[in-house]
Design a protein around this motif. Sequence first.
Motif, PDB file in Angstrom:
ATOM      1  N   LEU A   1       0.815  -1.220   0.000  1.00 41.07           N
ATOM      2  CA  LEU A   1       0.000   0.000   0.000  1.00 41.07           C
ATOM      3  C   LEU A   1       0.847   1.269   0.000  1.00 41.07           C
ATOM      4  O   LEU A   1       0.435   2.291  -0.543  1.00 41.07           O
ATOM      5  N   TYR A   2       2.021   1.213   0.628  1.00 41.12           N
ATOM      6  CA  TYR A   2       2.891   2.385   0.730  1.00 41.12           C
ATOM      7  C   TYR A   2       4.289   2.037   0.231  1.00 41.12           C
ATOM      8  O   TYR A   2       5.154   1.625   1.004  1.00 41.12           O
ATOM      9  N   PRO A   3       4.541   2.203  -1.066  1.00 44.44           N
ATOM     10  CA  PRO A   3       5.839   1.827  -1.633  1.00 44.44           C
ATOM     11  C   PRO A   3       7.024   2.587  -1.002  1.00 44.44           C
ATOM     12  O   PRO A   3       8.148   2.097  -1.029  1.00 44.44           O
ATOM     13  N   LYS A   4       6.778   3.764  -0.433  1.00 42.72           N
ATOM     14  CA  LYS A   4       7.877   4.521   0.180  1.00 42.72           C
ATOM     15  C   LYS A   4       8.450   3.810   1.405  1.00 42.72           C
ATOM     16  O   LYS A   4       9.575   4.083   1.805  1.00 42.72           O
TER      17      LYS A   4
END
Length: 145
Positions: free
Chosen positions: A113-116
Amino acid sequence: MAGAGGQPRFSKDSIEEFQFISNRFDATQGRSAGVQVNVVSKSGTNNPNGTFSGYFRDDSFNAKDPVALKVLPYQDQQISGTFGGPIRKDRIHFFASYEYEREPQTYVYDNPLYPKFRGTLTGPRRQDTEMARLDFQFSPKTRLS
């Protein structure tokens, strides 16, 4: 000599014997919940002797990590040595042990959901463990360790 969580913090090569008690503690064991492990360390003898050993592992036999989809780098080096002997025959003995362990560790973080927040952290864990013991025998019935 127990560390956090009851994990021992001494060399495995310095153990002479151990006792595992899982139930029915008698009065000599005191109050305890769960199990008890009593450990007796090695001691010096009238003949000087010692041991030296090494344990080594790497990632050549590991399978692919299911999250990272690759074989994660892994190595573990463990070297230990012990030595004991007499200071005064039949009266005073010494024993010492040393263990070195180096284990590079890799942690993979994957968040779809949050590639960072995806990433890999690496860093070595190092542990040095020393122990020394001195035994005095004043008489056949009186000893001090």
